[in-house]
Structure formats: structure tokens, C-alpha cells
Design an enzyme around this catalytic site. Structure first.
Site, PDB file in Angstrom:
ATOM      1  N   ASP A 100      47.673 -21.080 -89.577  1.00 64.63           N
ATOM      2  CA  ASP A 100      46.303 -21.129 -90.072  1.00 64.63           C
ATOM      3  C   ASP A 100      46.173 -20.045 -91.136  1.00 64.63           C
ATOM      4  OD1 ASP A 100      43.501 -21.724 -90.164  1.00 64.63           O
ATOM      5  OD2 ASP A 100      43.147 -20.010 -88.846  1.00 64.63           O
ATOM      6  N   ASP A 112      42.607 -18.383 -92.493  1.00 63.62           N
ATOM      7  CA  ASP A 112      41.513 -17.438 -92.278  1.00 63.62           C
ATOM      8  C   ASP A 112      41.592 -16.828 -90.883  1.00 63.62           C
ATOM      9  OD1 ASP A 112      39.939 -17.827 -94.804  1.00 63.62           O
ATOM     10  OD2 ASP A 112      39.971 -19.886 -94.071  1.00 63.62           O
TER      11      ASP A 112
END
Length: 228
Positions: free
Chosen positions: A13, A15
Site C-alpha cells: 500500500d 499512504d
């Protein structure tokens, strides 16, 4: 599978995992929602939006603001958000080391699979000095029929790398993202810098760790699917 098994691909991922962008992005979002008539605290904003695309929360936003979520509003949000990110963004401590370790562990088969818009993800990875390791292997849920918690973005990343999802490791920091990785059939490790891991309590996450350096150490040792 036993500890010691090598993952064929590692999917990150963005953020909250690679870059510490969530406080910045959600601060801008809260300000703009307040301006639009929805008075909510920073904690409430994070509860509703972290791990989710703003567009996917359209009904919630329109309900609380009493006005449509327009493309003009979204463009203004992106502009204000990106201005703040360019001025303030920092990588998550230890994330670059983890990316380098994953790149070596998987023979270069790493990718970023985010629920955010791709332009933002590309910008952030470049700012964090990670672009050489990811190349064009950056995927956004905005470009797919469904974003997280659905598995589409992780399935797309695995397919691009030519690796079965069951042979992929996913690194996530939210329950929404972990659900997406698990739904894709991948092994998920949960990053929880606070150390409590409550966000992943009801999910079949193989590891919960508080420091990105733990990923680098585990991958360098050829860590497998079992929890430590």
C-alpha cells in the site's frame, strides 16, 4: 506454508505504509468538508476516510453537506491536497529500507497497490525516493471497477507481475486494505506503528508489526507466512 518460504512478489500500500501522508490528506479533507457544511473532528474524518477513496464516500458526504459532490470540488480538493503534500510529505521511517529489501527478496517483483488516485501515488513515491524500485508497477483502485476493500487492485498488481496472489505478500496499515489483500488470496502483514494492532484484530493477518525495519529484517531472513 512454513516459515522460511520466499514470497514471489511483495505488494505495498502507499499512504501510511510508504509515506506519512494520511494526516496531511485528511487535514485538507476535514477543512474542506467543514467549509462545505459538515462539521467533523479530525478523528471523525480519519474514521470515515482513512483507507477509503473519497469518491467512494460520496453518499456520506452528500448526506452531511446537503450538496452534491461535484468534479469541481474534487479538483479543488486534489489541488489543495497536493500543494500540502509537496510542501510537507515525509516517507514513513524505514520504508525505503523495506522497499529495497522487498525488491531484493522478490527479484524486483514488487508493486504499489493503492486506493488513492494514481497521480498522487506516483508523486509521493517519487518524493520518497522509491521510484527506481517500483518503475511503472503502480496501481490505483481509481482505475478499476472497485477499490479497497475489494481485491481488484491487488489482483491487478499480481497479474501484472505474473505471480499468483497466493504467492504474494501484501503490506497494509488499515483494515480496509488488509481486507482487500486477504480477499485477493495474498498473505497480509499489518503495519501498526502504535503497536496495539486492534485494527487487524478480526482479520487473518499473518503478522502485525510496529516498525518498517521489521519488514526488512524478516524479508532478508527469507521469512515465510507464519506469524513470529
Amino acid at each position: 506454508m512454513r516459515s522460511g518460504t520466499v514470497f514471489e512478489a511483495v505488494l505495498f500500500d502507499c499512504d501510511g505504509v510508504l509515506v506519512d501522508s494520511e494526516p496531511i490528506t485528511n487535514g485538507v479533507l476535514r477543512d474542506m468538508l467543514n467549509e462545505a457544511g459538515w462539521a467533523l473532528t479530525q478523528a471523525e474524518c480519519e474514521h470515515h476516510f482513512i483507507g477509503r477513496a473519497v469518491r467512494d464516500q460520496r453518499a456520506l458526504i452528500e448526506h452531511h453537506t446537503g450538496r452534491p459532490l461535484t468534479e469541481a470540488w474534487m479538483r479543488a480538493f486534489y489541488a489543495r491536497r497536493d500543494e500540502r503534500l509537496r510542501a510537507e510529505l515525509q516517507p514513513v521511517p524505514g520504508a525505503l529500507r523495506a522497499v529495497v529489501a522487498a525488491h531484493g527478496h522478490a527479484g524486483g517483483r514488487i508493486a504499489c497497490a493503492s486506493g488513492a488516485d494514481k497521480a498522487k501515488v506516483v508523486m509521493q513515491i517519487g518524493m520518497a525516493g522509491m521510484a527506481p524500485y517500483f518503475g511503472d508497477r503502480i496501481f490505483s483502485g481509481h482505475d478499476l471497477p472497485r477499490s479497497k476493500p475489494h481485491p481488484d487492485v491487488y489482483l491487478a498488481a499480481a497479474a501484472h507481475l505474473g505471480v499468483a496472489p497466493s504467492r504474494c505478500l501484501v503490506i497494509e496499515d488499515t483494515a480496509t486494505g488488509a481486507q482487500a489483500g486477504l480477499a485477493a488470496g495474498a498473505t497480509v502483514w499489518g503495519y501498526c506503528p502504535g503497536g496495539h494492532g486492534r485494527a487487524f484484530a478480526s482479520l487473518d493477518v499473518a503478522r502485525v508489526f510496529r516498525d518498517m525495519g521489521e519488514i526488512a529484517a524478516a524479508l532478508a531472513a527469507g521469512a515465510g507466512l507464519s506469524a513470529p
